[in-house]
Each structure stands twice: as C-alpha cells, then as structure tokens.
Write a protein that holds these residues in place. Structure first.
Motif, short mmCIF file in Angstrom:
data_model
loop_
_atom_site.label_atom_id
_atom_site.label_comp_id
_atom_site.label_asym_id
_atom_site.label_seq_id
_atom_site.Cartn_x
_atom_site.Cartn_y
_atom_site.Cartn_z
N CYS A 125 95.15 42.33 58.92
CA CYS A 125 95.82 43.02 57.81
C CYS A 125 97.01 42.17 57.38
CB CYS A 125 96.22 44.43 58.20
SG CYS A 125 97.39 44.51 59.54
N CYS A 133 98.24 44.40 66.37
CA CYS A 133 98.00 44.93 65.03
C CYS A 133 98.68 44.01 64.05
CB CYS A 133 98.54 46.35 64.89
SG CYS A 133 98.17 47.03 63.29
N GLY A 134 97.97 43.73 62.99
CA GLY A 134 98.47 42.75 62.05
C GLY A 134 97.40 41.69 61.87
#
Ligand SMILES: [Zn+2]
Ligand SMILES: [Zn+2]
Length: 349
Positions: free
Chosen positions: A343, A339-340
């Motif tokens: 974003c 995750c990242g």
C-alpha cells in the motif's frame, strides 16, 4: 493535567505517559531481522541447530540472503526502535552503516567471538579485546554435556573474567554458575530464543540470584517479534525485568547511559509513543505527532508491524519498503507482517 517536555525545541504534552530511559537489547544479529524462524527444535545444542538450518542454496534462506545486507541491517534497527530500544548490541562485525544515521545506537566498544564451536582462536579474540571492553561469546546454548562443559573450557583458555559476557548459558550446571559468579562474569538472557532452539531457558533461581544479567532478543532466526515480547516473558519470571532491561544491560555491556536517550510509554513493557535518541525524536505516535511543526513532521513516515500500533519513524519508510519488496513480498519483520508493503503509507500528520 499533563506533563510537558521540550524536545528539539518542540513542546510535547505527554499527558499520562511515563518517561523512562531507553531500553537496551543486549543481543541481536541485526542482518537476520527479515528472516523467519528456522529449525524444528528443540535441539540438544546450538551447533546441531546451526547444521540443520544452514542451507544457503535452499529456500527460504536463499531469497533472504539476496536482500542486500545494508537493507537487512536497517530493518534490524527498526525492529528494535519500534520496541523502544535505543541501544542494541549487534553480535557481529561493526558495520559502517551504524555510524551514518542508523535508526538506533549500536554498541561499538566490545570484543567478541561467535562461540567455542565456530571460532578457531577464542583465546586470541579475548586477548586482543581492549582491557576496558567486554568480551562477548555465545556459550552453553544447549542442554547436553557439551553445552555444560563450555564454561570450563572458556575458563581454561583464560577467557572467563569479569569482562566476559556469555550469551545464553542455558546449559550451565550449578558448578558452572558458581565458576561464572566467582569469575565476576555476566550473562545475556534470551528466553524466547532459548525456548525455540533448545526447549528451555534460565531458571528463576538463577535470574534472581544476583548474577549480572542483561536481556536480549537474539536474531529473528530463533525469536519472533521484538524486545517487548522478551520483556513480557521476563516479567512472568522475575520482578527485576525492568532493571534487567535497562540498568543491567548498561552494566553488563559497559555502555554509558546517554541522558539524551529516553522513551515515553503508558507502562514499562508497552509499545513506546515516543523514542528520543541523542535528543532527537526517532519515533512518535500519531497522537503526539500533532504537536510537530510541518517542517519536522515531513521527516517522519508511517509504519505498522502486525500486533503493534501504527507509529511514525524518522526514516524513509516508503523508499525502504519499495527497495525491500524487490526481493521479498510480503515483508515480515521477525515473523510479523509489515503493513505498508503493497500500500502507499503516508506520514498521516
Ligand atoms: Zn546470538
Ligand atoms: Zn497498509
């Protein structure tokens, strides 16, 4: 209540967390950490697996090999750091990147060969290994007669001694284990990799037999997830999982225990909330990060891997994600979504 520690001159209230030595991953190939598992096993032995999966001109191998090795190694370091591993044994050439601010410690002093099947001069590799260092080789990664016979071949070559560390050893017969034990050699157990590649792993009796043993993940080519997944598996097989994951590995790999390497976690086998290497904080949970002064907090960046809590690591994660996503999108670390990617992760402290 609460137990306070001072790290880097910062007072941290660890509350109910337990402090323990850093974990040691005794077998990995860090440069494959972004790869998915490859192969449709189980295979009779690892040679059969390797022939089946090695197609550098085809996807997904081609696009993963296009990622610069230096980046892939860093991801391998992070895969281990996130699990609370402070020292890893990378079964390959030692890379200069390990000496310049790598996420974790990488074992430097050892000799190695890939395997009897893929290394021409195993005897020579053993003989040129300095006498105080372990010699590490993949062995008996299979369930057929070829795998069972490898320990006897290694013995004939004069390369089975108390310095020898055999990785996998799944195919060893009772005679094979007897020979290994008499030689004083040790084994590295990579249970989830074994199950994927050859369909079984070491039996409980062997693990609890007193043979010197360490725990490893192996590469992401054959094992998803991280060292904590191996620990969960090990705990289901033996009461000695903690010993194997820390002290066993130091003994097998002949690595010193660094007092400055430790972790804090709710319970052995759970994701760490604090990882300290050489007295320096390398990973911290958002909860503990509130104790960091702003000047230190700025060195940390948020990262979250699927199924694990978000943490802050002392690494320029935004830059790493940006560079890596030029080659791979989404980014998966040992099969788990990072995750990242896509974003804008902020340190969050
Ligand atoms: Zn391996
Ligand atoms: Zn996100």
């Amino acid at each position: 209540m609460g137990s306070h520690v001072i790290v880097e001159g910062i007072d941290l209230d660890l509350d109910e967390l337990q402090i323990m030595p850093g974990l040691v991953n005794a077998h990995d190939h860090l440069h494959f950490s972004l790869f998915p598992r490859l192969g449709l096993g189980p295979y009779e032995n690892a040679t059969e697996w390797a022939r089946d999966i090695y197609h550098p001109d085809r996807e997904p191998v081609r696009s993963h090999l296009a990622v610069p090795k230096s980046l892939r190694l860093i991801w391998g370091g992070l895969r281990n750091l996130l699990a609370g591993v402070t020292t890893v044994c990378h079964h390959d050439e030692y890379h200069p990147a390990f000496d310049s601010g790598f996420p974790i410690r990488v074992v430097k002093r050892f000799g190695w060969a890939h395997s009897l099947a893929f290394t021409e001069d195993v005897r020579g590799r053993f003989e040129t290994t300095p006498a105080d260092q372990p010699f590490i080789i993949h062995l008996a990664e299979g369930t057929d007669a070829d795998a069972a016979g490898e320990i006897f071949k290694l013995h004939e070559l004069g390369a089975l001694t108390e310095r020898t560390v055999v990785v996998h050893a799944v195919g060893l017969t009772a005679e094979g284990w007897d020979l290994l034990r008499r030689a004083g050699a040790a084994a590295v157990w990579c249970p989830r990799s074994n199950l994927f590649t050859v369909g079984r792993t070491l039996p409980r009796q062997v693990i609890d037999s007193g043979v010197r043993i360490a725990l490893g993940t192996d590469s992401s080519l054959t094992s998803e997830g991280d060292f904590l997944d191996e620990i969960q598996f090990a705990k289901s097989m033996t009461a000695c999982a903690r010993k194997i994951a820390i002290q066993g590995a130091h003994d097998v790999l002949r690595t010193p225990k660094h007092r400055g390497d430790w972790i804090a976690t709710r319970r052995f086998g759970e994701a760490p909330e604090l990882v300290v290497i050489d007295g320096e904080i390398r990973l911290i949970s958002p909860k503990l990060a509130k104790y960091l002064p702003q000047s230190v907090c700025e060195c940390f960046h948020r990262i979250q891997v699927e199924d694990r809590p978000a943490v802050l690591v002392r690494w320029d994660v935004p830059a790493l994600l940006e560079e890596t996503s030029r080659y791979l999108n989404p980014i998966r670390l040992a099969g788990r979504l990072v995750c990242g990617a896509g974003c804008h992760p902020a340190a969050g402290c």
